[in-house]
Structure formats: structure tokens, C-alpha cells
Design an enzyme around this catalytic site. Structure first.
Site, short mmCIF file in Angstrom:
data_model
loop_
_atom_site.label_atom_id
_atom_site.label_comp_id
_atom_site.label_asym_id
_atom_site.label_seq_id
_atom_site.Cartn_x
_atom_site.Cartn_y
_atom_site.Cartn_z
N SER A 1 5.67 -22.77 16.51
CA SER A 1 6.73 -21.77 16.50
C SER A 1 6.95 -21.05 17.82
O SER A 1 6.83 -19.86 17.92
CB SER A 1 6.59 -20.77 15.35
OG SER A 1 5.32 -20.20 15.33
N CYS A 2 7.22 -21.84 18.84
CA CYS A 2 7.75 -21.32 20.10
C CYS A 2 6.77 -20.48 20.89
O CYS A 2 5.58 -20.66 20.80
CB CYS A 2 9.04 -20.55 19.85
SG CYS A 2 10.00 -20.24 21.31
#
Lengths: 324, 104
Positions: free
Chosen positions: B102-103
Site C-alpha cells: 500500500s504505497c
């Protein structure tokens, strides 16, 4: 004469214009930057608006002020990028041909992507801090808050500025502690991630800090919908709130969808080492992280003021002398 | 880096049990990992796993739940029913793909 076209005169686009205008031979290159909004927003300042440290006016300047001499600045909206023909159609019918295109249109919030978020209390008991208007609306709500449950919330990743939700959680804690009413305010931090932050080392430290300040961490919360005063997750978990400070779904500009260049979130797939669009080598995008390097580099070496912060420099930080 | 005996094979895994070598993944390995998660794989599960593997091979990154929904045509709610409590993490592990990051 070759042309660099920059779409978007926010921090990334402006910094690219400044940087490139100094490096490129101006007899060989012309630079055009366009934006649909004459205002430039200093977005990191949004965080201070809800608490009355900044006002909305403090973070807004005229964009033209920061565009260097010799760079063409157009107030216009791009309608479509025709990548295979190296040209951009504008809403007003004009067209601009380019040799290199830099897409710096940024990221926007989309509360309508979450069922019920807009209908059930948007800007009434639901606020965002990723727009000047959202931060301003929250600044009018907070002083009258009589106590109750506040939820700081992230709908889905990725988001721009992933630390902002944590910062706002700590500032809410600080704000109500200062008012002597922290005991009347319960704070939940609700995230779809497994921890307070995506990187494990930071998540551990932040998780500890949240606990120390009495902020309750709710992880793995995949938000399905918003009911009035209640978040509901896909696996039927709920979080009740009197005040929701949310980070809605983040998406790139709809220009990408209109141009067939975007992914599911309207972001342009790029080579992660060069930031060149996979669709076309002469298109650069995703300047977020890169642009921050430019921001720091420029401030440190050249003393370029960051729009909006200049008036606060006296008390927020020190002015860095020009060394270049 | 550790190794693990699963479905009669020795596979390389991370501390959290995610396969590190896609070549070691088989459908039997997937079934054994699913069993560890308390999941019996049905056609609906395989639809998710096959999409994740195909998309990963093309894009080089693990699909998000949004992408599984919009591009893979699998409703997020169904994903939670199939892989309860953290569907993407479980589905990725069963598919032999990296843990979602998630980034930033």
C-alpha cells in the site's frame, strides 16, 4: 525550437518550470505551463487551517507570481492529451503541440467513491483536510465542538501525503488538550492498513505514540459505507463518531481518463526509475515524490520561496540563505 | 529468508510466509497455504487468484482491491467473504505473490 509543455502549475509543475527554465538553452527550448485555476494553493499549509494557525488566505497566492520570466503561463484547461500525435487539446478549442509533456495535475479527493459519504453529513459532521475548503470548514466546526467521538479516517490507499492523517490526529489531541477538554474527546484512528503507517518501522513508532496519547488505533478497516455518524466496514465492523475527519479516495485528474492514459485511479503508469509514461517516452508523470526532491533542492540551494509559506517563515522556520 | 515444507515441496518464504520464488508456486502449494488460513479453495477463490497472478505478471505490482473490483470484476464485498479479515493479504499469500505494501 522545441517545446516543453507542463500541465498543472501546482508545486510540482511550478518547480519543474523554474528548474528547467534555468537549465535549458532558451534559444532551443520554449516552456509553456498551463493551469485551470489562477490560484496556487500551498497544500501542506492546509493542516494548520482547522486550528486557526493559518487562514485559507494564507495558503492561496496568484499562480503567475511563481512562474519565471520567459515561461509562457496559460490559464486554460486541458481537455485531452493526444499522446500519439504529441499534442494537447484545450477546452477552449486551442491546441498545443509539444516535444516533451510533463503531467503535474496532482491528486484530488473523491468522497462520492464511498457509499453514503456525501449524502450522510458531508461538511456537516464529515470533513476533509485535503482541500482548502475542507480545512476551512473544519476550522469553523472545531471551536464549537463540545466533546464526543472524533474519528480520523483513511478510506483506501494510496493517498498523497500519507503522514497527514497522523499529523491531524496528533494535532486534534494537542488542540483539545490545550482547551482543557481532552478528557471529553475520544479519538479513533481508522485505517485500511495493518498499522498506523505503511512502513513497519514507522508504524511501530507511530502506534506507540498514538497509544501514549490515548488515540485508539483501528486497523484493517475496509470502509464499505458511511451511515449518519457511523463507519461500516466490509466485514461488518463499525466505528461511531460525532465528528469524522476523513481522507476520501484519492484519484488523479479525469484528464487521464479522457486521454486513455490512466489506470483505475486515473494515475499514469510510469517507469519507476525515469517517471516516463509507459504509453509514450516523451510524457513524464507522477512528479509527487520527485517534485518534493526538487522542492527541497531548490529551497536549500537557491533560496526559492515556497508559495504561501514566506509570510510565516519568520516564526515557523528560518530563511535559508542563497548559496548558489 | 527461510524455507518451508509445504505440499511435499520445499519453498522459499519470507518471515510472514509469502513465497519469494514464483517458480515454486503450484496449485497444490496454493491449496496448502489456503488451508493454513482456514480457507478451502473454490472456483470463486481461484477466479481471484488467477486474476491476481495474471495482473501481476502484466503490471509488475500487486493489484489493489479497487483494481480487483474494477478490472477483475470481483466485488469487494465478495472478496471479504472469500478471504475474511484482510482479503488482499491472504489472497496474495495464497497466490504466491508479495505482501501488499500500500504505497509510500
Amino acid at each position: 525550437m522545441k517545446k516543453i509543455l507542463i500541465i498543472g502549475a501546482g508545486t510540482a509543475g511550478t518547480m519543474m518550470a523554474v528548474h528547467l527554465s534555468r537549465k535549458l538553452n532558451r534559444k532551443e527550448w520554449s516552456i509553456t505551463i498551463l493551469d485551470k485555476d489562477e490560484n496556487h494553493y500551498y497544500q501542506p499549509g492546509y493542516l494548520f487551517i482547522p486550528f486557526g494557525i493559518y487562514t485559507k488566505q494564507d495558503v492561496i497566492r496568484k499562480g503567475a507570481k511563481y512562474i519565471p520570466a520567459g515561461v509562457e503561463y496559460l490559464l486554460a484547461q486541458a481537455d485531452q492529451i493526444i499522446a500519439e500525435q504529441n499534442r494537447v487539446k484545450l477546452k477552449d478549442g486551442r491546441e498545443i503541440a509539444y516535444d516533451i509533456l510533463i503531467i503535474a495535475t496532482g491528486t484530488n479527493i473523491h468522497p462520492e467513491e464511498t457509499q453514503g459519504m456525501v449524502e450522510n453529513g458531508w461538511r456537516e459532521n464529515i470533513f476533509d483536510i485535503y482541500t482548502a475548503d475542507g480545512a476551512d470548514a473544519l476550522s469553523k466546526k472545531l471551536p464549537g465542538f463540545k466533546g464526543g467521538k472524533i474519528a480520523i479516517h483513511v478510506v483506501e490507499m494510496p493517498i498523497k501525503c500519507p503522514v497527514a492523517p497522523l499529523e491531524i490526529a496528533f494535532m486534534i489531541d494537542w488542540f483539545f488538550t490545550n482547551k482543557g477538554m481532552r478528557k471529553d474527546v475520544a479519538i479513533d484512528f481508522v485505517t485500511p492498513m495493518a498499522g498506523a503507517f505503511s512502513k513497519p518501522a514507522t508504524a511501530k513508532v507511530m502506534g506507540h505514540l498514538l497509544k501514549e496519547r490515548g488515540i485508539n488505533l483501528v486497523t484493517d478497516f475496509g470502509t464499505e459505507r458511511v451511515e449518519y455518524g457511523k463507519l461500516v466496514s466490509y466485514d461488518k465492523g463499525t466505528v461511531d463518531y460525532d465528528l469524522l475527519i476523513t481522507t476520501p479516495t484519492n484519484m488523479g485528474d479525469a484528464l487521464m481518463a479522457r486521454s486513455g492514459l490512466g489506470d483505475d485511479l486515473n494515475y499514469v503508469p510510469t517507469d519507476k526509475h525515469t517517471l516516463q509514461a509507459k504509453a509514450k517516452d516523451n510524457i513524464f508523470a507522477h512528479l509527487g515524490k520527485m517534485s518534493m526532491k526538487f522542492v527541497y533542492w531548490n529551497i536549500l540551494l537557491k533560496g526559492i520561496p515556497v508559495p504561501g509559506i514566506a509570510s510565516k517563515m519568520g516564526r515557523m522556520g528560518k530563511i535559508i540563505p542563497q548559496t548558489a | 529468508m527461510a524455507t518451508k515444507e509445504i505440499a511435499g515441496k520445499t519453498v522459499n518464504v519470507t518471515e510472514e510466509g509469502y513465497l519469494t520464488d514464483p517458480a515454486q508456486w503450484t496449485r497444490e502449494v496454493a491449496q496448502a497455504i489456503a488451508a493454513e488460513e482456514g480457507i478451502t479453495l473454490t472456483d470463486a477463490h481461484w477466479k481471484v487468484i488467477d486474476f491476481l497472478k495474471k495482473d501481476f505478471a502484466a503490471a509488475g505490482v500487486l493489484a489493489s482491491m479497487r483494481r480487483i473490483n474494477k478490472t477483475g470484476g470481483i466485488a469487494t464485498k465478495d472478496l471479504y467473504d472469500l478471504f475474511p479479515e484482510g482479503p488482499l493479504k491472504k489472497a496474495a499469500r495464497i497466490a504466491g505473490l508479495p505482501k501488499p505494501t500500500s504505497c509510500v
